[in-house]
Design a protein around this motif. Structure first.
Motif, PDB file in Angstrom:
ATOM      1  N   PHE A 501       0.822  -1.426  -0.008  1.00  0.00           N
ATOM      2  CA  PHE A 501      -0.166   0.269  -0.559  1.00  0.00           C
ATOM      3  C   PHE A 501       1.039   1.635   0.290  1.00  0.00           C
ATOM      4  O   PHE A 501       1.019   2.314  -0.678  1.00  0.00           O
ATOM      5  CB  PHE A 501      -0.717  -0.095   1.147  1.00  0.00           C
ATOM      6  N   HIS A 502       2.230   1.454   0.665  1.00  0.00           N
ATOM      7  CA  HIS A 502       2.740   2.281   0.614  1.00  0.00           C
ATOM      8  C   HIS A 502       4.158   1.949   0.270  1.00  0.00           C
ATOM      9  O   HIS A 502       4.682   3.456   0.031  1.00  0.00           O
ATOM     10  CB  HIS A 502       3.686   2.859   2.320  1.00  0.00           C
ATOM     11  N   LYS A 503       4.614   1.149  -0.950  1.00  0.00           N
ATOM     12  CA  LYS A 503       5.109   0.372  -1.787  1.00  0.00           C
ATOM     13  C   LYS A 503       5.312   2.093  -3.176  1.00  0.00           C
ATOM     14  O   LYS A 503       4.275   1.602  -3.923  1.00  0.00           O
ATOM     15  CB  LYS A 503       5.524  -0.395  -2.249  1.00  0.00           C
ATOM     16  N   ASP A 504       6.085   2.332  -3.714  1.00  0.00           N
ATOM     17  CA  ASP A 504       5.896   3.793  -5.160  1.00  0.00           C
ATOM     18  C   ASP A 504       4.641   4.261  -5.069  1.00  0.00           C
ATOM     19  O   ASP A 504       3.972   4.434  -6.154  1.00  0.00           O
ATOM     20  CB  ASP A 504       5.583   2.524  -6.333  1.00  0.00           C
ATOM     21  N   MET A 505       4.305   4.698  -3.872  1.00  0.00           N
ATOM     22  CA  MET A 505       3.123   5.630  -3.831  1.00  0.00           C
ATOM     23  C   MET A 505       3.011   6.684  -4.389  1.00  0.00           C
ATOM     24  O   MET A 505       4.503   7.791  -4.425  1.00  0.00           O
ATOM     25  CB  MET A 505       3.189   5.658  -1.947  1.00  0.00           C
ATOM     26  N   GLN A 506       2.115   7.461  -5.094  1.00  0.00           N
ATOM     27  CA  GLN A 506       2.563   8.685  -6.068  1.00  0.00           C
ATOM     28  C   GLN A 506       1.019   9.769  -5.801  1.00  0.00           C
ATOM     29  O   GLN A 506       0.341   9.175  -5.210  1.00  0.00           O
ATOM     30  CB  GLN A 506       2.413   8.513  -7.765  1.00  0.00           C
ATOM     31  N   GLY A 507       1.255  10.598  -5.636  1.00  0.00           N
ATOM     32  CA  GLY A 507       0.930  12.158  -5.306  1.00  0.00           C
ATOM     33  C   GLY A 507       0.487  12.716  -6.166  1.00  0.00           C
ATOM     34  O   GLY A 507       0.778  12.870  -7.032  1.00  0.00           O
ATOM     35  N   THR A 508      -0.662  13.126  -6.770  1.00  0.00           N
ATOM     36  CA  THR A 508      -1.506  13.695  -8.132  1.00  0.00           C
ATOM     37  C   THR A 508      -1.727  14.913  -7.107  1.00  0.00           C
ATOM     38  O   THR A 508      -3.331  15.084  -6.728  1.00  0.00           O
ATOM     39  CB  THR A 508      -2.588  13.570  -8.485  1.00  0.00           C
ATOM     40  N   VAL A 509      -1.769  16.504  -7.870  1.00  0.00           N
ATOM     41  CA  VAL A 509      -2.445  17.108  -7.356  1.00  0.00           C
ATOM     42  C   VAL A 509      -3.306  18.050  -8.187  1.00  0.00           C
ATOM     43  O   VAL A 509      -3.100  17.916  -9.290  1.00  0.00           O
ATOM     44  CB  VAL A 509      -1.177  18.845  -6.641  1.00  0.00           C
ATOM     45  N   GLN A 510      -4.467  17.926  -7.490  1.00  0.00           N
ATOM     46  CA  GLN A 510      -5.981  18.785  -8.113  1.00  0.00           C
ATOM     47  C   GLN A 510      -6.392  19.976  -7.796  1.00  0.00           C
ATOM     48  O   GLN A 510      -6.487  20.220  -6.930  1.00  0.00           O
ATOM     49  CB  GLN A 510      -7.140  17.938  -8.033  1.00  0.00           C
ATOM     50  N   CYS A 511      -5.959  20.654  -8.658  1.00  0.00           N
ATOM     51  CA  CYS A 511      -6.733  22.334  -8.473  1.00  0.00           C
ATOM     52  C   CYS A 511      -7.236  22.584  -9.739  1.00  0.00           C
ATOM     53  O   CYS A 511      -6.779  22.603 -11.087  1.00  0.00           O
ATOM     54  CB  CYS A 511      -5.249  22.732  -8.306  1.00  0.00           C
ATOM     55  N   ASP A 512      -8.589  23.696  -9.494  1.00  0.00           N
ATOM     56  CA  ASP A 512      -9.149  24.426 -10.820  1.00  0.00           C
ATOM     57  C   ASP A 512      -9.227  22.847 -11.580  1.00  0.00           C
ATOM     58  O   ASP A 512      -9.011  23.190 -12.851  1.00  0.00           O
ATOM     59  CB  ASP A 512      -8.346  25.764 -11.275  1.00  0.00           C
ATOM     60  N   GLY A 513      -9.515  22.134 -10.943  1.00  0.00           N
ATOM     61  CA  GLY A 513     -10.246  20.660 -12.111  1.00  0.00           C
ATOM     62  C   GLY A 513      -9.315  20.682 -13.363  1.00  0.00           C
ATOM     63  O   GLY A 513      -9.471  18.489 -14.186  1.00  0.00           O
ATOM     64  N   SER A 514      -7.997  20.575 -13.093  1.00  0.00           N
ATOM     65  CA  SER A 514      -7.007  19.555 -13.661  1.00  0.00           C
ATOM     66  C   SER A 514      -5.872  18.752 -12.978  1.00  0.00           C
ATOM     67  O   SER A 514      -5.669  19.370 -11.200  1.00  0.00           O
ATOM     68  CB  SER A 514      -6.104  20.861 -14.994  1.00  0.00           C
ATOM     69  N   SER A 515      -5.037  18.120 -13.295  1.00  0.00           N
ATOM     70  CA  SER A 515      -4.279  17.631 -12.345  1.00  0.00           C
ATOM     71  C   SER A 515      -2.704  17.741 -12.837  1.00  0.00           C
ATOM     72  O   SER A 515      -2.554  18.168 -14.247  1.00  0.00           O
ATOM     73  CB  SER A 515      -5.033  15.995 -12.904  1.00  0.00           C
ATOM     74  N   SER A 516      -1.828  17.799 -11.641  1.00  0.00           N
ATOM     75  CA  SER A 516      -0.149  17.607 -11.945  1.00  0.00           C
ATOM     76  C   SER A 516       0.079  16.376 -12.377  1.00  0.00           C
ATOM     77  O   SER A 516      -0.083  15.026 -12.263  1.00  0.00           O
ATOM     78  CB  SER A 516       0.370  18.176 -10.693  1.00  0.00           C
ATOM     79  N   ASP A 517       1.452  16.172 -12.439  1.00  0.00           N
ATOM     80  CA  ASP A 517       2.155  15.234 -13.151  1.00  0.00           C
ATOM     81  C   ASP A 517       1.930  14.300 -11.766  1.00  0.00           C
ATOM     82  O   ASP A 517       2.934  14.914 -10.341  1.00  0.00           O
ATOM     83  CB  ASP A 517       3.529  14.945 -13.921  1.00  0.00           C
ATOM     84  N   PRO A 518       2.552  13.302 -11.802  1.00  0.00           N
ATOM     85  CA  PRO A 518       2.449  11.943 -10.332  1.00  0.00           C
ATOM     86  C   PRO A 518       3.568  12.343  -9.673  1.00  0.00           C
ATOM     87  O   PRO A 518       4.894  12.437 -10.414  1.00  0.00           O
ATOM     88  CB  PRO A 518       2.320  11.217 -10.946  1.00  0.00           C
ATOM     89  N   LEU A 519       3.686  12.611  -8.405  1.00  0.00           N
ATOM     90  CA  LEU A 519       4.950  12.989  -6.917  1.00  0.00           C
ATOM     91  C   LEU A 519       5.451  11.739  -6.817  1.00  0.00           C
ATOM     92  O   LEU A 519       3.563  11.419  -6.075  1.00  0.00           O
ATOM     93  CB  LEU A 519       4.257  13.877  -6.953  1.00  0.00           C
ATOM     94  N   PRO A 520       6.752  11.495  -6.856  1.00  0.00           N
ATOM     95  CA  PRO A 520       6.606   9.928  -5.763  1.00  0.00           C
ATOM     96  C   PRO A 520       6.641  10.259  -3.635  1.00  0.00           C
ATOM     97  O   PRO A 520       6.993  11.872  -3.753  1.00  0.00           O
ATOM     98  CB  PRO A 520       7.897  10.064  -5.886  1.00  0.00           C
ATOM     99  N   ILE A 521       6.362   9.791  -4.091  1.00  0.00           N
ATOM    100  CA  ILE A 521       6.103   9.777  -2.019  1.00  0.00           C
ATOM    101  C   ILE A 521       6.664   8.714  -1.388  1.00  0.00           C
ATOM    102  O   ILE A 521       5.775   7.923  -0.964  1.00  0.00           O
ATOM    103  CB  ILE A 521       4.292   9.810  -1.627  1.00  0.00           C
ATOM    104  N   LYS A 522       8.084   9.474  -0.766  1.00  0.00           N
ATOM    105  CA  LYS A 522       8.430   8.087  -0.290  1.00  0.00           C
ATOM    106  C   LYS A 522       8.606   8.368   1.615  1.00  0.00           C
ATOM    107  O   LYS A 522       8.984   7.491   1.702  1.00  0.00           O
ATOM    108  CB  LYS A 522       9.788   8.472  -0.905  1.00  0.00           C
TER     109      LYS A 522
END
Length: 574
Positions: A501-522
């Motif tokens: 569940f925690h390995k290779d987890m990525q985060g996507t920032v959502q703002c004004d209906g658009s999403s950013s590129d995936p960011l690694p959360i380590k």
């Protein structure tokens, strides 16, 4: 945001902007630029403003490089409309001098030094485009007009400039150098105070997928139809890896639910429909005033917009009050006349129709029980009501064999914590996991709570200390957490599931209906995940036990020795 030379090239020059978070919504992101010229176009109530970040060639550069730079700068200025405000900021590597008689429109009364070759080129450009050097128009102390000192002669010069169109000079309040600013360069910081009022840019949001009408999941016939549709569609499920299978299953669930239950339509309140004849002209007038103010912002258009909004709000409140008063009077009249049917119909209008909920069947598997425990109507994506209906089919068997990447990722949205500065990203909370992922975490949580009772058992003397730990969940060491779970006897299979569940987890920032590129959360446990409090409790309890295991300080109760003996079964941290 910035531009520079390629990584393999010597980084001798570059340009960029540092923008305050609260002003990001007022500016358009730079779409193009070079390593010497970059533009930013914020919006203000007086119109758009064009800001150019410039890094000119030095005096010892070749004539070809200088010619190329000033040709690019001239072309960039030509593309900017004459009605827009223009600001040129940066290191021009040019001394413009103090000869106001030769350049009356470009230089003020407070220039400094003598002009050199680069200054001649810059003043010719400024004279052609009706630009002026703002720092030469303010009577400030001489040491605040210079920004760079020659390393050999030790003379101060004015190389970093703020240039603006001459008609907009009255918007500039002052331009000066700040020699006390501490940063890694031999140039002093130059700041200019400008009279501008930023205006937020309204960006259109991307339309998402239509939402499923979950209210129809209470109809038995539709539930049976959906179960049959899922059963037939999953017969052709691909036998690839977990990601491919989950993508296929997710699309099958959504498409079958949309075909069966339909799209959730937005329904206006009853009082709105009853007073639409009076509300529609007021709403149209408010929209027209808003469009007029956006097209030509002024004090007069803003006053007209506020008046239209107040009128629409006053009419809406009156229509709502009239509707509810008339409905209450009709219900009371029906009750006085013993007209039970009419009274019940009126109460249904007031409170809405009653919903017949289906009690979920008890399942023999932990995953089925976890699906039954999911809260309804609270999460995006595939609604939990649809998963509960479909689990009676082959869907449960397929879900039991999957744990794809989507269940590990976190969608970070702008959920304000109601504390601190809104422009600070640390004051927003992230939301993790999908609906199916929450079902898996419920299964793991039931096993994890049994282990937690060994670490901090119940029915013991309790002392409470309130501690506000900054970024507690975000700073947990995952390797340390997994090592502790293994040492205190957590089953290897479930430990692999928590690790997954925690390995290779990525985060996507959502703002004004658009999403950013995936960011690694380590690092850290997942925010708003039901496993996070229990995992952090185990981690923090063992951490305190290891830190104060041999300590004799503090308050000791009757269960102090028993508590220490129970934790000695866990090997000490290495």
């Amino acid at each position: 945001m910035g531009k520079g030379k390629k990584p393999e090239e010597p980084r001798v020059h570059g340009v960029g902007f540092a923008v305050k978070n609260s002003l990001l919504s007022t500016a358009e992101s730079p779409s193009s630029g070079t390593a010497r010229i970059l533009s930013l176009r914020p919006s203000t109530f007086s119109g758009p403003v064009n800001i150019l970040s410039v890094h000119a060639p030095t005096l010892c550069s070749s004539a070809e490089i200088k010619d190329q730079f000033y040709e690019e700068l001239d072309a960039t200025i030509r593309d900017i409309p004459a009605t827009d405000q223009l600001y040129l900021l940066g290191d021009f590597n040019a001394r413009v001098g103090s000869d106001r008689d030769s350049w009356p429109s470009c230089i003020g009364h407070f220039g400094i030094g003598k002009m050199n070759e680069n200054g001649q080129r810059l003043l010719e450009l400024c004279s052609y485009h009706d630009l002026c050097i703002t720092s030469t128009f303010f009577a400030i102390k001489p040491h605040r007009r210079v920004s760079w000192r020659h390393p050999r002669s030790r003379h101060w010069h004015q190389l970093d400039l703020v240039i603006i169109r001459r008609p907009s000079l009255n918007c500039v309040l002052t331009t000066r150098s700040y020699h006390s600013a501490d940063y890694d360069t031999d140039h002093s910081m130059v700041g200019s105070k400008v009279r501008l009022q930023p205006k937020r840019i309204h960006r259109s949001k991307q339309k998402g997928r239509p939402r499923i009408n979950t209210s129809k999941t209470a109809i038995p016939d539709l539930c049976e139809r959906f179960a049959n549709s899922i059963e037939d569609a999953l017969k052709n499920c691909p036998n690839g890896n977990a990601e491919e299978r989950w993508s296929s299953i997710r699309d099958v669930i959504y498409n079958s639910a949309m075909d069966t239950f339909g799209k959730r339509e937005r329904q206006n309140p009853d009082w709105f429909e009853a007073g639409i004849a009076e509300l529609e002209p007021a709403i149209e007038a408010k929209r027209a005033a808003l469009i007029n103010h956006k097209r030509e912002p002024s004090v007069k258009s803003l006053a007209a917009l506020r008046k239209a909004r107040n009128d629409a709000q006053r009419i809406a409140r009156r229509c709502a009050n009239d509707y509810w008063l008339n409905l209450c009077e009709s219900i009371q009249l029906s009750a006085d006349c013993s007209n039970t049917r009419s009274m019940c119909e009126g109460m249904k209008k007031a409170f809405g129709p009653s919903i017949n909920k289906i009690v979920p069947l008890k399942s023999a598997t932990e995953l089925s029980k976890a699906i039954d425990s999911l809260a309804c109507g609270k999460a995006p994506g595939i609604p939990p009501e649809v998963i509960k209906v479909g689990k009676k089919t082959a869907l449960l068997h397929h879900l039991h064999q999957l744990l794809p990447q989507e269940m590990r990722d976190a969608n970070i949205i702008t959920l304000y914590k109601n504390k601190g500065d809104r422009s600070d990203c640390n004051n927003y909370r992230g939301i993790s996991l999908s609906i199916v992922g929450k079902a898996f975490t419920h299964v793991v949580l039931n096993r994890l709570q049994l282990l937690a009772e060994r670490v901090y058992p119940e029915r013991q003397l309790l002392y409470i200390a309130f501690i506000d730990l900054g970024k507690a969940f975000d700073l947990v060491s995952r390797n340390g957490l997994f090592t502790l779970l293994q040492k205190i006897g957590y089953p290897p299979k479930l430990l692999r599931m928590i690790t997954y569940f925690h390995k290779d987890m990525q985060g996507t920032v959502q703002c004004d209906g658009s999403s950013s590129d995936p960011l690694p959360i380590k690092i850290g446990v997942k925010q708003l995940c039901i496993l996070a409090p229990t995992l952090f409790g185990i981690f923090f309890s063992l951490l305190l036990s290891y830190a104060f295991n041999q300590s004799e300080d503090g308050v000791k109760g009757p269960s102090h020795q028993k508590r220490r003996q129970s934790l000695q079964t866990c090997p000490p941290l290495s």
